[in-house]
Write a protein that holds these residues in place. Sequence first.
Motif, PDB file in Angstrom:
ATOM      1  N   LYS A 157       0.733  -1.270   0.109  1.00  0.00           N
ATOM      2  CA  LYS A 157       0.012  -0.059  -0.165  1.00  0.00           C
ATOM      3  C   LYS A 157       0.791   1.266   0.151  1.00  0.00           C
ATOM      4  O   LYS A 157       0.682   2.172  -0.712  1.00  0.00           O
ATOM      5  CB  LYS A 157      -1.067  -0.054   1.172  1.00  0.00           C
ATOM      6  CG  LYS A 157      -1.784   1.332   1.348  1.00  0.00           C
ATOM      7  CD  LYS A 157      -2.472   1.165   2.719  1.00  0.00           C
ATOM      8  CE  LYS A 157      -3.230   2.604   2.799  1.00  0.00           C
ATOM      9  NZ  LYS A 157      -4.214   2.702   4.091  1.00  0.00           N
ATOM     10  N   HIS A 158       1.807   1.167   0.935  1.00  0.00           N
ATOM     11  CA  HIS A 158       2.780   2.517   1.065  1.00  0.00           C
ATOM     12  C   HIS A 158       3.572   2.690  -0.370  1.00  0.00           C
ATOM     13  O   HIS A 158       3.959   3.666  -0.820  1.00  0.00           O
ATOM     14  CB  HIS A 158       3.574   2.480   2.230  1.00  0.00           C
ATOM     15  CG  HIS A 158       2.928   2.391   3.563  1.00  0.00           C
ATOM     16  ND1 HIS A 158       3.318   2.171   4.540  1.00  0.00           N
ATOM     17  CD2 HIS A 158       1.668   3.148   3.751  1.00  0.00           C
ATOM     18  CE1 HIS A 158       2.721   2.496   5.538  1.00  0.00           C
ATOM     19  NE2 HIS A 158       1.468   3.037   5.160  1.00  0.00           N
ATOM     20  N   GLN A 159       3.855   1.335  -0.775  1.00  0.00           N
ATOM     21  CA  GLN A 159       4.893   1.463  -1.990  1.00  0.00           C
ATOM     22  C   GLN A 159       4.154   2.189  -3.212  1.00  0.00           C
ATOM     23  O   GLN A 159       4.592   2.917  -4.114  1.00  0.00           O
ATOM     24  CB  GLN A 159       5.316   0.050  -2.528  1.00  0.00           C
ATOM     25  CG  GLN A 159       6.166  -0.030  -3.687  1.00  0.00           C
ATOM     26  CD  GLN A 159       7.557   0.882  -3.451  1.00  0.00           C
ATOM     27  OE1 GLN A 159       8.290   0.531  -2.402  1.00  0.00           O
ATOM     28  NE2 GLN A 159       7.959   1.775  -3.971  1.00  0.00           N
ATOM     29  N   ILE A 162       4.190   5.903  -2.482  1.00  0.00           N
ATOM     30  CA  ILE A 162       5.423   6.451  -2.807  1.00  0.00           C
ATOM     31  C   ILE A 162       5.614   6.576  -4.094  1.00  0.00           C
ATOM     32  O   ILE A 162       6.052   7.496  -4.548  1.00  0.00           O
ATOM     33  CB  ILE A 162       6.409   5.601  -1.975  1.00  0.00           C
ATOM     34  CG1 ILE A 162       6.364   5.708  -0.322  1.00  0.00           C
ATOM     35  CG2 ILE A 162       7.787   6.053  -2.374  1.00  0.00           C
ATOM     36  CD1 ILE A 162       6.732   6.786   0.252  1.00  0.00           C
ATOM     37  N   SER A 163       5.451   5.426  -4.853  1.00  0.00           N
ATOM     38  CA  SER A 163       5.688   5.591  -6.557  1.00  0.00           C
ATOM     39  C   SER A 163       4.980   6.680  -7.096  1.00  0.00           C
ATOM     40  O   SER A 163       5.321   7.385  -7.922  1.00  0.00           O
ATOM     41  CB  SER A 163       5.251   4.243  -7.087  1.00  0.00           C
ATOM     42  OG  SER A 163       6.169   3.154  -6.437  1.00  0.00           O
ATOM     43  N   LYS A 164       3.477   6.762  -6.635  1.00  0.00           N
ATOM     44  CA  LYS A 164       2.842   7.802  -7.171  1.00  0.00           C
ATOM     45  C   LYS A 164       3.453   9.406  -6.894  1.00  0.00           C
ATOM     46  O   LYS A 164       3.198  10.029  -7.731  1.00  0.00           O
ATOM     47  CB  LYS A 164       1.379   7.882  -6.509  1.00  0.00           C
ATOM     48  CG  LYS A 164       0.543   8.965  -7.017  1.00  0.00           C
ATOM     49  CD  LYS A 164      -1.124   8.538  -6.641  1.00  0.00           C
ATOM     50  CE  LYS A 164      -1.861   9.902  -7.045  1.00  0.00           C
ATOM     51  NZ  LYS A 164      -3.355   9.689  -6.857  1.00  0.00           N
ATOM     52  N   LEU A 165       3.796   9.524  -5.584  1.00  0.00           N
ATOM     53  CA  LEU A 165       4.355  10.502  -5.234  1.00  0.00           C
ATOM     54  C   LEU A 165       5.698  11.068  -5.856  1.00  0.00           C
ATOM     55  O   LEU A 165       5.973  12.150  -6.402  1.00  0.00           O
ATOM     56  CB  LEU A 165       4.546  10.792  -3.648  1.00  0.00           C
ATOM     57  CG  LEU A 165       3.343  10.751  -2.768  1.00  0.00           C
ATOM     58  CD1 LEU A 165       3.537  10.704  -1.438  1.00  0.00           C
ATOM     59  CD2 LEU A 165       2.554  11.917  -3.260  1.00  0.00           C
ATOM     60  N   TYR A 192       1.927  12.617   8.700  1.00  0.00           N
ATOM     61  CA  TYR A 192       2.054  11.211   8.210  1.00  0.00           C
ATOM     62  C   TYR A 192       2.963  10.978   6.915  1.00  0.00           C
ATOM     63  O   TYR A 192       3.840  10.378   6.922  1.00  0.00           O
ATOM     64  CB  TYR A 192       0.765  10.643   8.153  1.00  0.00           C
ATOM     65  CG  TYR A 192       0.884   9.077   7.787  1.00  0.00           C
ATOM     66  CD1 TYR A 192       1.337   8.170   8.888  1.00  0.00           C
ATOM     67  CD2 TYR A 192       0.640   8.573   6.519  1.00  0.00           C
ATOM     68  CE1 TYR A 192       1.364   6.746   8.665  1.00  0.00           C
ATOM     69  CE2 TYR A 192       0.544   7.427   6.504  1.00  0.00           C
ATOM     70  CZ  TYR A 192       1.183   6.388   7.235  1.00  0.00           C
ATOM     71  OH  TYR A 192       1.195   5.131   7.170  1.00  0.00           O
ATOM     72  N   LEU A 193       2.767  11.894   6.174  1.00  0.00           N
ATOM     73  CA  LEU A 193       3.457  11.973   4.904  1.00  0.00           C
ATOM     74  C   LEU A 193       5.005  12.161   5.212  1.00  0.00           C
ATOM     75  O   LEU A 193       5.722  11.601   4.393  1.00  0.00           O
ATOM     76  CB  LEU A 193       2.848  12.801   3.571  1.00  0.00           C
ATOM     77  CG  LEU A 193       3.444  12.750   2.510  1.00  0.00           C
ATOM     78  CD1 LEU A 193       3.531  11.391   1.764  1.00  0.00           C
ATOM     79  CD2 LEU A 193       2.997  13.733   1.553  1.00  0.00           C
ATOM     80  N   SER A 194       5.356  13.103   5.892  1.00  0.00           N
ATOM     81  CA  SER A 194       6.321  13.626   5.903  1.00  0.00           C
ATOM     82  C   SER A 194       7.299  12.500   6.622  1.00  0.00           C
ATOM     83  O   SER A 194       8.423  12.052   6.522  1.00  0.00           O
ATOM     84  CB  SER A 194       6.794  14.693   7.046  1.00  0.00           C
ATOM     85  OG  SER A 194       7.983  15.076   7.331  1.00  0.00           O
ATOM     86  N   LEU A 197       7.764   9.607   4.070  1.00  0.00           N
ATOM     87  CA  LEU A 197       8.639   9.788   3.108  1.00  0.00           C
ATOM     88  C   LEU A 197      10.217   9.569   3.734  1.00  0.00           C
ATOM     89  O   LEU A 197      11.031   8.999   3.085  1.00  0.00           O
ATOM     90  CB  LEU A 197       8.612  11.157   2.514  1.00  0.00           C
ATOM     91  CG  LEU A 197       7.362  11.258   1.539  1.00  0.00           C
ATOM     92  CD1 LEU A 197       7.386  12.972   1.267  1.00  0.00           C
ATOM     93  CD2 LEU A 197       7.689  10.528   0.123  1.00  0.00           C
ATOM     94  N   LYS A 198      10.387  10.149   4.932  1.00  0.00           N
ATOM     95  CA  LYS A 198      11.878   9.762   5.572  1.00  0.00           C
ATOM     96  C   LYS A 198      11.922   8.581   5.741  1.00  0.00           C
ATOM     97  O   LYS A 198      13.189   7.907   5.629  1.00  0.00           O
ATOM     98  CB  LYS A 198      11.487  10.683   7.003  1.00  0.00           C
ATOM     99  CG  LYS A 198      12.701  10.340   7.584  1.00  0.00           C
ATOM    100  CD  LYS A 198      14.047  11.047   7.115  1.00  0.00           C
ATOM    101  CE  LYS A 198      15.359  10.935   8.141  1.00  0.00           C
ATOM    102  NZ  LYS A 198      16.450  11.566   7.617  1.00  0.00           N
ATOM    103  N   SER A 199      11.073   7.622   6.425  1.00  0.00           N
ATOM    104  CA  SER A 199      11.321   6.255   6.525  1.00  0.00           C
ATOM    105  C   SER A 199      11.382   5.260   5.223  1.00  0.00           C
ATOM    106  O   SER A 199      12.211   4.175   5.272  1.00  0.00           O
ATOM    107  CB  SER A 199      10.181   5.757   7.352  1.00  0.00           C
ATOM    108  OG  SER A 199       8.911   5.453   6.644  1.00  0.00           O
ATOM    109  N   GLN A 200      10.618   5.868   4.098  1.00  0.00           N
ATOM    110  CA  GLN A 200      11.002   5.039   2.918  1.00  0.00           C
ATOM    111  C   GLN A 200      11.990   5.384   2.129  1.00  0.00           C
ATOM    112  O   GLN A 200      12.522   4.542   1.442  1.00  0.00           O
ATOM    113  CB  GLN A 200       9.645   5.133   2.258  1.00  0.00           C
ATOM    114  CG  GLN A 200       8.280   4.552   2.888  1.00  0.00           C
ATOM    115  CD  GLN A 200       8.498   2.944   3.326  1.00  0.00           C
ATOM    116  OE1 GLN A 200       9.022   2.358   2.854  1.00  0.00           O
ATOM    117  NE2 GLN A 200       8.228   2.831   4.553  1.00  0.00           N
TER     118      GLN A 200
END
Length: 328
Positions: A157-159, A162-165, A192-194, A197-200
């Motif tokens: 889900k997060h991937q 992240i790919s879209k962003l 949450y997004l910040s 992004l930092k973790s991924q």
Amino acid sequence: MPEYQATVTYDELIYEIGSYHYNWHPDIELLWLLTGEVEANVEGEVIPLAPNDLLLINPNCGHATFAKVANSVMLRIHIRPDALDINGLNHASGKFQLNTAAEHVNPLYEPIRSSLANLTYHDNQLSQTAAYFDLLNLLSKFYITDESYGTTLATPKHQKAISKLTEYLEQHFSEDISLSMLAKQVNYSSTYLSKLLKSQLGITYSEYVMRCRLQQAIRELTRSTDNISSIAYQVGFHDLKVFNQSFKKHFGMTPTAYRKQLTPSLVKSDNQFKQALSSNNEQLSEKIVKSHLQVENNNSPCRTCEFREYQQKYTSLMNDLQSVVKHN
């Protein structure tokens, strides 16, 4: 005892280095300079590389290489960081330190080159698999735990988010995009997004946008004749001073200094970047890599045994030194 599937996944390329091609990615990148003289830039640190030097670049580190002389050829391999988890490492809580330009002597360097050579010119799938896991084992020796460093693997889900962003940012980096505007793209809160992004990605949102802008700036400085202020504005910098400062922070030089280093031979190499090598460079590179192939002979001790003996002596010496330091 845990069971592991022998999955061999890597991306290897031998190519001629030209001017800076700034990039970052989630893989471990191992460089082996075969010929020439190259300047590597990793997170703003300039590292001069000579023939036979090895350099490991950690995941998500911004980096680029620059040929100081013509016909500088590099072997590059990408490996997913979680591949090393089979050795009991937690790739999300540490980093690798492998740089032969900084530490000139280590008994593990030649086995690494041998593993790369065997991986490049393997006889069959079995020898390829053996070389791959030999390389993973050797690289694990250069891993250090560092809780302040590392990223986590994204859930499906997060991937997708992240790919879209990242795709959106790579298309709109020259625009004024706030974190809140970006968060609306995936229906997340800014906070949450910040954190996501930092973790991924291992870097902040603002650093990612900065890298996208500098990546395009490098391309324009190399390929176009536009003046520096125009290029700065085109890629999203509205203040030339900020552009110069950001460029120097990431590459250790000003845009003007970078442009002065560009030569016709570098531009020619750029036009053929990551394409097939010239016949001469291909033959020379193959000769160099194959000279490091691990060949076992029944009439003489194998190279692996010799290097294992050297490694044991080296480890013993380091333990003795650490003991002396601890007691002083």
